[in-house]
Design an enzyme around this catalytic site. Structure first.
Site, PDB file in Angstrom:
ATOM      1  N   ASN A   9       0.879  -1.174   0.000  1.00 14.10           N
ATOM      2  CA  ASN A   9       0.000   0.000   0.000  1.00 14.10           C
ATOM      3  C   ASN A   9       0.913   1.220   0.000  1.00 14.10           C
ATOM      4  O   ASN A   9       1.485   1.560   1.029  1.00 14.10           O
ATOM      5  CB  ASN A   9      -0.892  -0.018   1.252  1.00 14.10           C
ATOM      6  N   TRP A  10       1.026   1.831  -1.184  1.00  8.53           N
ATOM      7  CA  TRP A  10       1.960   2.962  -1.297  1.00  8.53           C
ATOM      8  C   TRP A  10       1.421   4.222  -0.611  1.00  8.53           C
ATOM      9  O   TRP A  10       2.157   5.181  -0.433  1.00  8.53           O
ATOM     10  CB  TRP A  10       2.217   3.281  -2.769  1.00  8.53           C
ATOM     11  N   LYS A  11       0.145   4.219  -0.275  1.00 10.61           N
ATOM     12  CA  LYS A  11      -0.491   5.424   0.300  1.00 10.61           C
ATOM     13  C   LYS A  11      -0.236   6.623  -0.619  1.00 10.61           C
ATOM     14  O   LYS A  11      -0.114   6.448  -1.830  1.00 10.61           O
ATOM     15  CB  LYS A  11      -0.002   5.668   1.724  1.00 10.61           C
ATOM     16  N   HIS A  96      -9.473   1.053   4.819  1.00  9.14           N
ATOM     17  CA  HIS A  96      -8.209   1.296   5.539  1.00  9.14           C
ATOM     18  C   HIS A  96      -8.486   2.255   6.697  1.00  9.14           C
ATOM     19  O   HIS A  96      -9.275   3.190   6.571  1.00  9.14           O
ATOM     20  CB  HIS A  96      -7.163   1.871   4.583  1.00  9.14           C
ATOM     21  N   GLU A  98      -6.911   4.662   7.827  1.00 11.94           N
ATOM     22  CA  GLU A  98      -6.678   6.090   7.525  1.00 11.94           C
ATOM     23  C   GLU A  98      -7.889   6.678   6.810  1.00 11.94           C
ATOM     24  O   GLU A  98      -8.248   7.843   7.035  1.00 11.94           O
ATOM     25  CB  GLU A  98      -5.394   6.242   6.684  1.00 11.94           C
ATOM     26  N   GLU A 168      -5.632  -5.181  10.439  1.00 12.32           N
ATOM     27  CA  GLU A 168      -4.601  -4.181  10.698  1.00 12.32           C
ATOM     28  C   GLU A 168      -4.901  -3.465  12.010  1.00 12.32           C
ATOM     29  O   GLU A 168      -5.699  -2.518  12.031  1.00 12.32           O
ATOM     30  CB  GLU A 168      -4.588  -3.144   9.567  1.00 12.32           C
ATOM     31  N   GLY A 174       2.228   2.012  10.739  1.00 17.84           N
ATOM     32  CA  GLY A 174       3.170   3.123  10.593  1.00 17.84           C
ATOM     33  C   GLY A 174       3.837   3.522  11.903  1.00 17.84           C
ATOM     34  O   GLY A 174       4.463   4.578  11.981  1.00 17.84           O
ATOM     35  N   SER A 214       3.271  -2.434  10.337  1.00 14.34           N
ATOM     36  CA  SER A 214       4.718  -2.419  10.530  1.00 14.34           C
ATOM     37  C   SER A 214       5.393  -3.757  10.193  1.00 14.34           C
ATOM     38  O   SER A 214       6.338  -4.170  10.857  1.00 14.34           O
ATOM     39  CB  SER A 214       5.067  -1.978  11.957  1.00 14.34           C
ATOM     40  N   GLY A 235       2.687  -1.239   4.288  1.00 18.81           N
ATOM     41  CA  GLY A 235       2.742   0.192   3.972  1.00 18.81           C
ATOM     42  C   GLY A 235       4.168   0.633   3.701  1.00 18.81           C
ATOM     43  O   GLY A 235       4.691   0.458   2.594  1.00 18.81           O
ATOM     44  N   GLY A 236       4.811   1.183   4.719  1.00 17.64           N
ATOM     45  CA  GLY A 236       6.146   1.763   4.565  1.00 17.64           C
ATOM     46  C   GLY A 236       7.147   0.874   3.836  1.00 17.64           C
ATOM     47  O   GLY A 236       7.880   1.349   2.956  1.00 17.64           O
TER      48      GLY A 236
HETATM   49  C1  PEP Z   1      -0.830  -0.013   5.964  1.00 16.57           C
HETATM   50  O1  PEP Z   1      -0.839   1.128   5.560  1.00 16.57           O
HETATM   51  O2  PEP Z   1      -1.755  -0.750   5.628  1.00 16.57           O
HETATM   52  C2  PEP Z   1       0.256  -0.453   6.832  1.00 16.57           C
HETATM   53  C3  PEP Z   1       0.169  -1.619   7.389  1.00 16.57           C
HETATM   54  O3  PEP Z   1       1.313   0.419   7.008  1.00 16.57           O
HETATM   55  P1  PEP Z   1       2.745   0.070   7.687  1.00 16.57           P
HETATM   56  O4  PEP Z   1       3.207  -1.222   7.070  1.00 16.57           O
HETATM   57  O5  PEP Z   1       3.607   1.239   7.308  1.00 16.57           O
HETATM   58  O6  PEP Z   1       2.510  -0.045   9.134  1.00 16.57           O
END
Ligand code: PEP
Length: 251
Positions: A9-11, A96, A98, A168, A174, A214, A235-236
């Site tokens: 997930n590049w956000k 998500h 966010e 999640e 994050g 994470s 994500g990251g």
């Molecule tokens: C996400 O955005 O779905 C996520 C899990 O982010 P991260 O891996 O950065 O925690």
């Protein structure tokens, strides 16, 4: 048999040029490699069509990170599920945390988005998960069950079978704080039990339940080794081939 999936997930990261470079780099790195999971990248809307053109979509599936809760019309700035499908993307991340927290996406709105995604042939990657206060109050199971119920449990069994779930925990997204493998397994097993009660064992057994929060090259293997953890939403660590590839290879 349910699928093993690693989805990025590049956000809201990467210009179009940077996104293309990343997608092509990943495609090249995966070429000729035998991997044991499906690989998906979730890009910003404006990247979708170009990324689909630039890579082998048999190797890497492409996902949007959202779609509208309306079919079409006077909804300035929105992107419909049919528009997403017209780019060649096959997946859409919905629900998500966010989007729920910053853009007011309610379970009812998400229910509409899921319906439209399915009607347009997209596979929703549907996110659920509790915030820290809910876990600390020991309400995390109730919260996750309520999220499933409110947005997905009116689907027919046939439609539900097309959904990929992503657990999640919001406190792990994050933040660098990962759920322990035991915490992830405990919740994933609970989700599968909940699905058994609603849709029966066959559908529950075939539903891929990804863990997100994470995940990185160092913890992926241990998380993915749990029997009910069918992969990750990343994500990251999806923003560079060097970080994402080892997670794909963790299977
Ligand atoms: C996400 O955005 O779905 C996520 C899990 O982010 P991260 O891996 O950065 O925690």
């Amino acid at each position: 048999m349910r699928k093993k999936i690693v989805a990025g997930n590049w956000k809201m990261n990467k210009s179009l040029q940077e996104g293309l470079e990343l997608a092509k780099g990943l495609d090249k790195a995966l070429k000729g490699k035998a991997v044991n999971c499906d690989v998906i990248i979730g890009t910003p809307f404006i990247h979708l069509a170009s990324v689909v053109e630039a890579i082998d979509t048999n190797r890497i599936g492409v996902a949007a990170q959202n779609c509208a809760d309306k079919e079409s019309g006077a909804y300035t700035g929105e992107v419909s599920a049919s528009m997403v499908a017209s780019t060649g993307a096959k997946y859409v991340i919905l629900g998500h945390s966010e989007r729920r927290a910053y853009y007011g996406e309610t379970p009812e709105i998400l229910k509409e988005k899921v319906k439209l995604a399915l009607a347009n042939g997209l596979t929703p990657i549907f996110c659920i998960g509790e915030v820290l206060e809910e876990r600390e109050a020991n309400k995390h199971f109730d919260v996750v069950k309520a999220q499933l119920k409110a947005s997905l449990f009116e689907l027919s069994a046939e439609d539900f079978a097309k959904i990929v779930l992503a657990y999640e925990p919001v406190w792990a997204i994050g933040t660098g704080k990962t759920a322990t493998p035991a915490q992830a397994q405990e919740m994933h097993a609970f989700i599968r039990e909940t699905l058994i009660a609603k849709y029966g064992k066959e559908i529950a057994d075939d539903t891929s339940i990804l863990y997100g929060g994470s995940v990185n090259a160092g913890n992926a293997k241990e998380l993915f080794s749990n029997v009910d953890v069918d992969g990750g939403l990343i994500g990251g660590a999806s923003l560079g081939v060097d970080k994402f590839l080892p997670i794909v290879e963790a299977f």
